[in-house]
Design a protein around this motif. Structure first.
Motif, short mmCIF file in Angstrom:
data_model
loop_
_atom_site.label_atom_id
_atom_site.label_comp_id
_atom_site.label_asym_id
_atom_site.label_seq_id
_atom_site.Cartn_x
_atom_site.Cartn_y
_atom_site.Cartn_z
N THR A 10 0.84 -1.19 0.00
CA THR A 10 0.00 0.00 0.00
C THR A 10 0.88 1.24 0.00
OG1 THR A 10 -1.80 -1.09 1.19
CG2 THR A 10 -1.76 1.30 1.26
N LEU A 11 0.58 2.16 -0.90
CA LEU A 11 1.26 3.45 -0.97
C LEU A 11 0.36 4.52 -0.38
CD1 LEU A 11 3.38 5.53 -2.07
CD2 LEU A 11 2.05 5.54 -4.20
N PHE A 12 0.90 5.27 0.59
CA PHE A 12 0.24 6.46 1.12
C PHE A 12 0.88 7.66 0.45
CE2 PHE A 12 -0.20 3.17 4.29
CZ PHE A 12 -1.48 3.33 4.80
N LYS A 13 0.14 8.37 -0.37
CA LYS A 13 0.70 9.49 -1.13
C LYS A 13 1.02 10.66 -0.22
CE LYS A 13 -0.61 10.63 -5.16
NZ LYS A 13 -1.40 11.12 -6.32
N ALA A 14 2.10 11.36 -0.55
CA ALA A 14 2.46 12.56 0.19
C ALA A 14 1.37 13.62 0.02
CB ALA A 14 3.80 13.09 -0.29
N ALA A 15 1.18 14.43 1.05
CA ALA A 15 0.23 15.52 0.96
C ALA A 15 0.64 16.48 -0.15
CB ALA A 15 0.15 16.26 2.29
N ALA A 16 -0.34 17.11 -0.76
CA ALA A 16 -0.05 18.12 -1.79
C ALA A 16 0.81 19.23 -1.19
CB ALA A 16 -1.35 18.69 -2.33
N PRO A 17 1.66 19.85 -2.00
CA PRO A 17 2.57 20.88 -1.47
C PRO A 17 1.89 21.94 -0.62
CG PRO A 17 3.18 20.34 -3.72
CD PRO A 17 1.90 19.60 -3.44
N ASP A 18 0.68 22.36 -1.00
CA ASP A 18 0.02 23.42 -0.25
C ASP A 18 -0.59 22.92 1.05
OD1 ASP A 18 -1.95 21.91 -1.46
OD2 ASP A 18 -3.25 23.62 -1.90
N ARG A 19 -0.55 21.61 1.29
CA ARG A 19 -1.08 21.04 2.53
C ARG A 19 0.02 20.46 3.42
NH1 ARG A 19 -6.46 20.67 2.71
NH2 ARG A 19 -6.37 19.10 4.34
N GLN A 20 1.24 20.53 2.95
CA GLN A 20 2.35 20.00 3.76
C GLN A 20 2.69 20.96 4.89
OE1 GLN A 20 5.63 19.08 1.13
NE2 GLN A 20 4.31 17.88 -0.23
N LEU A 21 3.08 20.40 6.03
CA LEU A 21 3.42 21.21 7.19
C LEU A 21 4.90 21.57 7.16
CD1 LEU A 21 1.54 19.22 10.00
CD2 LEU A 21 0.78 21.29 8.83
N SER A 22 5.21 22.77 7.63
CA SER A 22 6.61 23.14 7.82
C SER A 22 7.21 22.27 8.92
CB SER A 22 6.72 24.61 8.21
OG SER A 22 6.16 24.80 9.52
N SER A 23 8.52 22.26 9.01
CA SER A 23 9.19 21.44 10.03
C SER A 23 8.71 21.80 11.43
CB SER A 23 10.71 21.61 9.93
OG SER A 23 11.36 20.89 10.95
N ARG A 24 8.61 23.09 11.72
CA ARG A 24 8.20 23.51 13.06
C ARG A 24 6.73 23.15 13.33
NH1 ARG A 24 9.08 26.66 17.42
NH2 ARG A 24 7.40 28.02 18.15
N LYS A 25 5.86 23.37 12.36
CA LYS A 25 4.44 23.07 12.57
C LYS A 25 4.22 21.56 12.66
CE LYS A 25 2.38 27.35 11.56
NZ LYS A 25 1.08 28.02 11.51
N HIS A 26 5.01 20.80 11.91
CA HIS A 26 4.93 19.34 12.01
C HIS A 26 5.33 18.90 13.42
CE1 HIS A 26 6.00 15.10 11.46
NE2 HIS A 26 5.20 15.11 10.42
#
Length: 378
Positions: free
Chosen positions: A258-274
């Motif tokens: 099973t592949l879990f796709k990466a979130a779209a660029p506009d939905r990815q969290l910054s390192s600090r927010k992650h």
């Protein structure tokens, strides 16, 4: 048969190997399933790619060394810590035999992830190890970890390591073929889900526990790990580590599990927010009104005291808290953030305009409770 999606291009991968593969009979380390995994790692290192291993199995190795073969017997935390201390060196020896490069042991605790300075230090250590050409073998430091400061499973630890290493692929080796629409051990007609585009409540509803005596995770922890990775833009895959054919498929550029796709660029969290969303534990809750919730969600606003309706928990300035909205009898999480005031101070200023904060507090250095830069939406 379900289709096999293409494996995303990658340069740095974190490979998580669970106890069911390291110690398949729960009686000590075995190479039964590790040889194909090690071969896959060696081949990609020879291509100039970076691989980091997150390995379970220390407690199982320690149990075997002590002649305690019954893995179904429950252990106290001190017993687990003692067996982990015995088994860690045995686990490292086991992995070292499979490679012709130095294997570097990296033991992490939850404290290394939740404290930003230690998080950055762990990141720098991993980077330095990779620069030396060593193969990092990561595990949780069960010898000293306690329940309240415990990641608890190596699926989630592997996701944190993938973020630390700025990896572009997380591979979780399991003893099942992937995520199914029902428990494949209980439902013979269950169908594998080849690709998950987004992780939501419906995906979590498919998860079950672990069926293996030596394992601490299960499908739920793999979904949790996949969410942590994909939130940061890192695709994650589940493959069956007991099947050599699965690694042949990965070599060929397809995902047999099973592949879990990466979130779209506009939905990815910054390192600090992650880090705030996934590594920090909330110590309290600030309930807000609907207007404040909309301002946070739609306008990227800071949380002001005027929008706070209630305070729960005991927390101090600099602690993480959940921001939530009461809808009827239900609580809906809105955000998580780092508060600039303690619980008693927030209770004193809740519902007040920012300009009135100084009237009830001895000192009010800022006119907000959580700054928008210290807040992440949930």
């Amino acid at each position: 048969m379900p289709s096999s999606p293409a494996l995303p291009d990658w340069q740095t991968a974190v490979v998580k190997v669970g106890s069911a593969l390291v110690a398949p009979d729960a009686r000590g380390c075995s190479t039964r399933y590790l040889l194909p995994i090690a071969q896959w790692i060696r081949e990609h290192r020879a291509q100039g790619k970076t691989v980091i291993v997150v390995s379970s199995g220390a407690v199982a190795a320690g149990r075997a060394a002590q002649g305690r073969a019954d893995a179904t017997t429950s252990l106290t935390i001190p017993e687990k810590q003692a067996l982990a201390a015995i088994g860690q060196s045995l686990l490292m020896q086991h992995w070292s035999r499979l490679f012709d490069v130095p294997c570097a042991q990296v033991l992490l605790t939850y404290d290394d992830l939740r404290r930003r300075s230690r998080f950055v230090n762990a990141k720098n250590t991993l980077s330095a190890l990779i620069d030396t050409g060593a193969l990092p073998i990561v595990n949780e430091n069960d010898t000293v970890a306690v329940e309240e400061l415990h990641v608890g499973d190596n699926d989630n630890l592997a996701a944190f390591v993938a973020v630390l290493a700025e990896a572009d692929l997380l591979v979780m080796c399991s003893d099942v073929d992937g995520l199914y629409d029902a428990d494949p051990h209980a439902t013979p007609g269950a169908t594998r889900i080849p690709q998950v585009d987004a992780i939501d409540a419906s995906i979590y509803a498919l998860a079950g526990g672990s069926h293996h005596a030596a394992a601490t995770g299960g499908m739920r922890t793999k979904i949790e790990a996949a969410e942590k990775a994909t939130d940061r833009g890192i695709p994650a895959v589940i493959v069956n580590g007991t099947k050599r054919a699965h690694f042949d498929a990965l070599r060929g550029g397809t995902v047999p599990g099973t592949l879990f796709k990466a979130a779209a660029p506009d939905r990815q969290l910054s390192s600090r927010k992650h880090w705030m969303r996934h590594a920090l534990s909330a110590t309290g809750t600030l309930f807000v009104d609907a207007g404040a919730a909309r301002a946070l969600q739609e306008q990227g606003a800071s949380l002001l005291p005027s929008g706070i309706t209630d305070v729960q928990g005991t927390f101090a300035r600099g602690d993480a808290v959940t921001v939530a909205l009461r809808i009827g009898g239900e609580i809906q999480p809105v955000a998580k953030g780092i508060t600039q005031y303690g619980a008693a101070e927030v209770q004193a200023i809740q519902g007040r305009h920012s300009t009135a904060m100084a009237e009830v507090l001895d000192t009010a250095p800022v006119d907000y409770v959580i700054h928008r830069n210290d807040l992440v939406l949930l």
